[in-house]
Design a protein around this motif. Sequence first.
Motif, PDB file in Angstrom:
ATOM      1  N   PHE A  69       0.869  -1.354  -0.116  1.00 11.59           N
ATOM      2  CA  PHE A  69      -0.156  -0.018   0.011  1.00 11.59           C
ATOM      3  C   PHE A  69       0.792   1.208   0.089  1.00 11.59           C
ATOM      4  N   ASN A  70       0.465   2.300  -0.205  1.00 13.69           N
ATOM      5  CA  ASN A  70       1.142   3.578  -0.236  1.00 13.69           C
ATOM      6  C   ASN A  70       1.120   4.304   0.876  1.00 13.69           C
ATOM      7  N   ALA A  71       2.322   4.387   1.750  1.00 13.18           N
ATOM      8  CA  ALA A  71       2.422   5.161   2.803  1.00 13.18           C
ATOM      9  C   ALA A  71       3.942   5.745   2.726  1.00 13.18           C
ATOM     10  N   ASN A  72       4.202   6.424   3.957  1.00 14.76           N
ATOM     11  CA  ASN A  72       5.409   6.919   4.380  1.00 14.76           C
ATOM     12  C   ASN A  72       6.292   5.787   4.604  1.00 14.76           C
ATOM     13  N   ALA A  73       7.489   5.895   3.984  1.00 11.11           N
ATOM     14  CA  ALA A  73       8.319   4.627   4.139  1.00 11.11           C
ATOM     15  C   ALA A  73       9.697   5.052   4.734  1.00 11.11           C
ATOM     16  N   GLU A  74      10.231   4.514   5.829  1.00  5.28           N
ATOM     17  CA  GLU A  74      11.682   4.745   6.241  1.00  5.28           C
ATOM     18  C   GLU A  74      12.582   3.531   5.910  1.00  5.28           C
ATOM     19  N   ILE A  75      13.413   3.957   5.159  1.00  3.23           N
ATOM     20  CA  ILE A  75      14.401   2.901   4.793  1.00  3.23           C
ATOM     21  C   ILE A  75      15.471   2.742   5.997  1.00  3.23           C
TER      22      ILE A  75
ATOM     23  N   CYS B  18       9.675 -13.167  17.586  1.00  2.00           N
ATOM     24  CA  CYS B  18      10.473 -13.082  16.302  1.00  2.00           C
ATOM     25  C   CYS B  18       9.360 -11.986  15.594  1.00  2.00           C
ATOM     26  N   PRO B  19       9.903 -11.036  15.166  1.00  2.00           N
ATOM     27  CA  PRO B  19       9.278  -9.954  14.562  1.00  2.00           C
ATOM     28  C   PRO B  19       8.447 -10.489  13.109  1.00  2.00           C
ATOM     29  N   GLN B  20       7.347  -9.727  12.827  1.00  4.28           N
ATOM     30  CA  GLN B  20       6.621 -10.033  11.523  1.00  4.28           C
ATOM     31  C   GLN B  20       7.259  -9.088  10.433  1.00  4.28           C
ATOM     32  N   ILE B  21       7.796  -9.704   9.466  1.00  5.81           N
ATOM     33  CA  ILE B  21       8.160  -9.021   8.421  1.00  5.81           C
ATOM     34  C   ILE B  21       7.613  -9.515   6.957  1.00  5.81           C
ATOM     35  N   ALA B  22       7.165  -8.609   6.172  1.00  8.06           N
ATOM     36  CA  ALA B  22       6.450  -8.831   4.792  1.00  8.06           C
ATOM     37  C   ALA B  22       7.672  -9.088   3.837  1.00  8.06           C
TER      38      ALA B  22
ATOM     39  N   ASN C 297      18.994  -2.992  -4.396  1.00  7.81           N
ATOM     40  CA  ASN C 297      19.217  -4.572  -3.905  1.00  7.81           C
ATOM     41  C   ASN C 297      18.478  -5.102  -3.065  1.00  7.81           C
ATOM     42  N   ALA C 298      18.833  -5.117  -1.944  1.00  6.61           N
ATOM     43  CA  ALA C 298      17.913  -5.492  -0.779  1.00  6.61           C
ATOM     44  C   ALA C 298      17.447  -4.729   0.470  1.00  6.61           C
ATOM     45  N   MET C 299      16.609  -4.388   0.814  1.00  5.16           N
ATOM     46  CA  MET C 299      16.192  -3.154   1.738  1.00  5.16           C
ATOM     47  C   MET C 299      15.388  -3.687   2.755  1.00  5.16           C
ATOM     48  N   LEU C 300      15.653  -3.240   4.089  1.00  2.37           N
ATOM     49  CA  LEU C 300      14.442  -3.273   5.187  1.00  2.37           C
ATOM     50  C   LEU C 300      13.734  -1.959   5.435  1.00  2.37           C
ATOM     51  N   VAL C 301      12.544  -2.084   5.012  1.00  3.81           N
ATOM     52  CA  VAL C 301      11.772  -0.606   4.970  1.00  3.81           C
ATOM     53  C   VAL C 301      10.600  -0.878   6.083  1.00  3.81           C
ATOM     54  N   VAL C 302      10.343   0.341   6.744  1.00  4.50           N
ATOM     55  CA  VAL C 302       9.341   0.415   7.805  1.00  4.50           C
ATOM     56  C   VAL C 302       8.427   1.635   7.270  1.00  4.50           C
ATOM     57  N   THR C 303       6.992   1.139   7.366  1.00  5.08           N
ATOM     58  CA  THR C 303       6.065   1.900   7.125  1.00  5.08           C
ATOM     59  C   THR C 303       5.226   2.308   8.605  1.00  5.08           C
ATOM     60  N   PRO C 304       4.141   3.020   8.654  1.00  2.90           N
ATOM     61  CA  PRO C 304       3.447   3.193   9.811  1.00  2.90           C
ATOM     62  C   PRO C 304       2.878   1.850  10.441  1.00  2.90           C
ATOM     63  N   ASP C 305       2.519   0.874   9.459  1.00  2.00           N
ATOM     64  CA  ASP C 305       1.750  -0.385   9.797  1.00  2.00           C
ATOM     65  C   ASP C 305       2.735  -1.555   9.629  1.00  2.00           C
ATOM     66  N   GLN C 306       3.924  -1.605   9.075  1.00  2.00           N
ATOM     67  CA  GLN C 306       4.589  -3.006   8.841  1.00  2.00           C
ATOM     68  C   GLN C 306       5.854  -2.523   8.839  1.00  2.00           C
ATOM     69  N   ALA C 307       6.859  -3.696   8.863  1.00  2.00           N
ATOM     70  CA  ALA C 307       8.187  -3.708   8.466  1.00  2.00           C
ATOM     71  C   ALA C 307       8.198  -4.725   7.337  1.00  2.00           C
TER      72      ALA C 307
ATOM     73  N   MET D 221      21.975 -12.336   2.489  1.00  2.00           N
ATOM     74  CA  MET D 221      21.359 -10.934   2.323  1.00  2.00           C
ATOM     75  C   MET D 221      20.133 -10.629   2.958  1.00  2.00           C
ATOM     76  N   ILE D 222      19.073 -11.630   2.893  1.00  2.00           N
ATOM     77  CA  ILE D 222      17.858 -11.483   3.630  1.00  2.00           C
ATOM     78  C   ILE D 222      18.266 -11.337   5.041  1.00  2.00           C
ATOM     79  N   ALA D 223      19.001 -12.127   5.661  1.00  2.00           N
ATOM     80  CA  ALA D 223      19.294 -12.407   6.987  1.00  2.00           C
ATOM     81  C   ALA D 223      20.148 -11.233   7.618  1.00  2.00           C
ATOM     82  N   HIS D 224      20.796 -10.476   6.771  1.00  2.00           N
ATOM     83  CA  HIS D 224      21.514  -9.100   7.224  1.00  2.00           C
ATOM     84  C   HIS D 224      20.338  -8.153   7.566  1.00  2.00           C
ATOM     85  N   GLU D 225      19.315  -8.033   6.599  1.00  2.00           N
ATOM     86  CA  GLU D 225      18.182  -7.054   6.733  1.00  2.00           C
ATOM     87  C   GLU D 225      17.215  -7.509   7.807  1.00  2.00           C
ATOM     88  N   PHE D 226      17.181  -8.609   7.897  1.00  2.00           N
ATOM     89  CA  PHE D 226      16.014  -9.150   9.098  1.00  2.00           C
ATOM     90  C   PHE D 226      16.948  -9.012  10.306  1.00  2.00           C
ATOM     91  N   GLY D 227      18.224  -8.975  10.239  1.00  2.00           N
ATOM     92  CA  GLY D 227      19.083  -8.746  11.605  1.00  2.00           C
ATOM     93  C   GLY D 227      18.930  -7.223  12.379  1.00  2.00           C
TER      94      GLY D 227
END
Length: 202
Positions: A15-21, A63-67, A76-86, A110-116
């Motif tokens: 969904f569209n929302a403000n995102a923090e990388i 364990c956090p929920q991550i979409a 490349n690979a990113m962890l992004v946080v919006t008001p409702d989800q990581a 690569m996934i594990a680093h972002e999840f870290g």
Amino acid sequence: MWNKRYLLWALLLPFNANAEIVCALGSGAASYKISEDQRPTGDAMEMARRLNTALTPICSPKCPQIAVFRNSTAANAMLVVTPDQAKFVYAPQFFQTVYDNYGEGAVIAMIAHEFGHALDDIYPGRFGRGGTPELRADAWAGCAISKLDLSPTGLAETLTAVSKYPSPAHPGWPLRLVALRLGFTQCGGDGAKFDSAAGKHR
């Protein structure tokens, strides 16, 4: 910062929302368009499940929920946080390149680093409180790598891939290698095997 749940991975609609990388393993994060998030491929979800299997015993019961999403505009690979989800967002062309050159273990790393980064928010002292957030995320990645039971060659290739795709905030490789080894050995990995692989990574 983000909702702390008891599931590692969830497939949620974008969904569209403000995102923090929080972190991006590459440059160009400013070009990320959240509106272009799409469902991940089956292969990507299978690798996420392997990571889930590796880390659930370590992070349970918090364990956090991550979409998980794919997006060709991702850095490349990113962890992004919006008001409702990581969420973990990957560029499919990046995953394909890493897989073709370094194998599945490298993609999972690569996934594990972002999840870290998410795990560090929940368990900030798991690998000590020193170092930068990027190094602590590397320690979590090293922990996950130790659970994959990679061959010596596979481990060397994985470390090579990790070394080639730092975030803009990462320190030099020697410090990263120390953090990766810390996580690897503290989660049951053989330090001698790690050291041998580290000496062979190209």
